[in-house]
Write a protein that holds these residues in place. Sequence first.
Motif, mmCIF file in Angstrom:
data_model
loop_
_atom_site.group_PDB
_atom_site.id
_atom_site.type_symbol
_atom_site.label_atom_id
_atom_site.label_comp_id
_atom_site.label_asym_id
_atom_site.label_seq_id
_atom_site.Cartn_x
_atom_site.Cartn_y
_atom_site.Cartn_z
ATOM 1 N N ALA A 7 16.754 -16.717 16.772
ATOM 2 C CA ALA A 7 15.624 -17.663 16.836
ATOM 3 C C ALA A 7 14.344 -16.904 16.492
ATOM 4 N N GLY A 8 14.334 -16.270 15.340
ATOM 5 C CA GLY A 8 13.156 -15.516 14.925
ATOM 6 C C GLY A 8 13.242 -14.066 15.367
ATOM 7 N N GLY A 46 17.299 -19.521 11.741
ATOM 8 C CA GLY A 46 17.119 -20.307 12.961
ATOM 9 C C GLY A 46 18.441 -20.447 13.670
ATOM 10 N N THR A 51 20.902 -22.930 11.668
ATOM 11 C CA THR A 51 21.029 -22.840 10.212
ATOM 12 C C THR A 51 22.354 -23.456 9.761
ATOM 13 N N ALA A 54 9.164 -22.374 14.897
ATOM 14 C CA ALA A 54 10.453 -23.004 14.592
ATOM 15 C C ALA A 54 10.268 -24.006 13.457
ATOM 16 N N GLN A 111 11.708 -27.088 12.402
ATOM 17 C CA GLN A 111 12.582 -28.132 12.909
ATOM 18 C C GLN A 111 12.737 -29.207 11.845
ATOM 19 N N VAL A 165 16.905 -26.557 14.314
ATOM 20 C CA VAL A 165 15.948 -25.602 13.754
ATOM 21 C C VAL A 165 16.666 -24.767 12.702
ATOM 22 N N ALA A 170 15.208 -22.518 10.542
ATOM 23 C CA ALA A 170 14.630 -21.185 10.327
ATOM 24 C C ALA A 170 13.462 -21.024 11.288
ATOM 25 N N VAL A 171 12.962 -19.792 11.423
ATOM 26 C CA VAL A 171 11.814 -19.536 12.300
ATOM 27 C C VAL A 171 10.791 -18.694 11.541
#
Lengths: 208, 289
Positions: free
Chosen positions: A9-10, B182, B185, B236, B238, B260, B262-263
């Motif tokens: 998550a990043g 994320g 994905t 995020a 989303q 989500v 990707a971030v």
Amino acid sequence: MSTMRVLPAGDRALLVELGSGEEAEAFHAELLRRRAQGTLPAVREIVPAARTVLLDGLDDPARFAKGLADWEIPPLVPGAGSTVELPVRYDGPDLAAVAELWGVPAGEVGRIHAKTLFRVAFCGFAPGFGYLTGLAERYAVPRRSTPRTAVPAGAVALADAYTGVYPRSSPGGWQLIGSTDAVLWDHARVPAALLTPGTRVRFVPEEG
Amino acid sequence: MTDRAFAVVRAGALTSVQDRGRPGHAHLGVPRSGALDEPARDLANRLVGNPSGAAVLETTLNGCAVRPRCAVTVAVTGAPCRVTVDGRPAAWGAPVRVAAGAVLDVGSAADGVRSYLAFAGGIACEPVLGSRSTDLLSGLGPAPLTHGTVLPLGPVAGPPVYADAVPWQGPPRELVLRAGPGPRTDWFTARALRTLATAVYRVSPTGNRIGLRTEGPPLERAVDGELPSEGMVLGAVQVPPDGRPVVFLADHPTTGGYPVIAVVRERDLAAAAQAAPGTPIRFVLTGRH
């Protein structure tokens, strides 16, 4: 805990997905235990949710993820943690609709609800709004097809198998079965939220 | 009147009090909040001698005007704009001394979206959970400014900083958002990932402090159905049912049910805060996807 999945998550966060809501609650309880013991690395946020726990603000998420493989997570102990009693009147406008969905007389809804021991699985939607688990899956109800534009503060409501109490007036699509005078959120109070993840909750019908 | 406060003469489209926000309370459903362009907030504070996280005003597109009740040093950073004191031009990006009762006007953004106005001493309204930030999602903190709002100022912490030139990247011609994988994905097709990485999106005018909305090709899901609520991080990306990615900014909800993909890196979000509607966006995917 064979079903744990660690998702990216990043750069600074991990989303840990568990096999069930109960496993997620047990993993969250273990995180809090380790944090209290001082054995958890620094983390800004620990956010439990339906089947996941988000760890945000980790210095080294990859290293933390590796270490998780060795964790032993004890199952939740029923009845552990502090219990909050919420006075309730089962007088919600959706009581009849919920009774029909449950297949019970309207008077039974409150009785079934009040004999359930709930646990705050997680918070979200609004400050102090807890998603309470405890009702059996057969009592799951859908959200209203048309959300209300204003649900009053203190409304006790159902969606899926969750119970929630609206901390303040807001739009909402949950089925309203009752109301409470308890103050769910007061930012001048410490703690501001009456219901925090892990807290046990019992609804106590008011007399009369 | 010499009390340490200022009154709002022109509130602007959306002007709010912002500091570093209230991280650490997401598990209670409390958004992080705080200034969207953090370097601009820090710079404005430094120029007036404040600690970098002191509470400032964040404007949106058309600035605001205030009348201090005491002589005070101010500085405007972020989106460049015309700054005037009682109608006379004053400096942008430098400390400006404003006399008690004078009107300080922060004009429309010549470029970019959000300007930041710092006052020596900082805005001293009552903090909520350790922050004075306005949170537009859940209503915590002071309400957005309206005409006549009076806000108190704190005691001056130090002397202003006179700099010959201050760094300002300028608002992006093209918003480049570097994004790592994320958590969901795998809920999207390979084609959706290619689309995200190669298509040109544009900043939608419907975005706000909660999220940067985009216009562009929809992203195709590989997995249908609903996602049980899960924790959301700043940045995020989303993807709601319409398939157009939304990049979560400071007032984002703490949990959400859309996947989500990707971030975006936190340090790319200040530029996102200054990207005007219509600005082209390029997502640069990093790491394994």
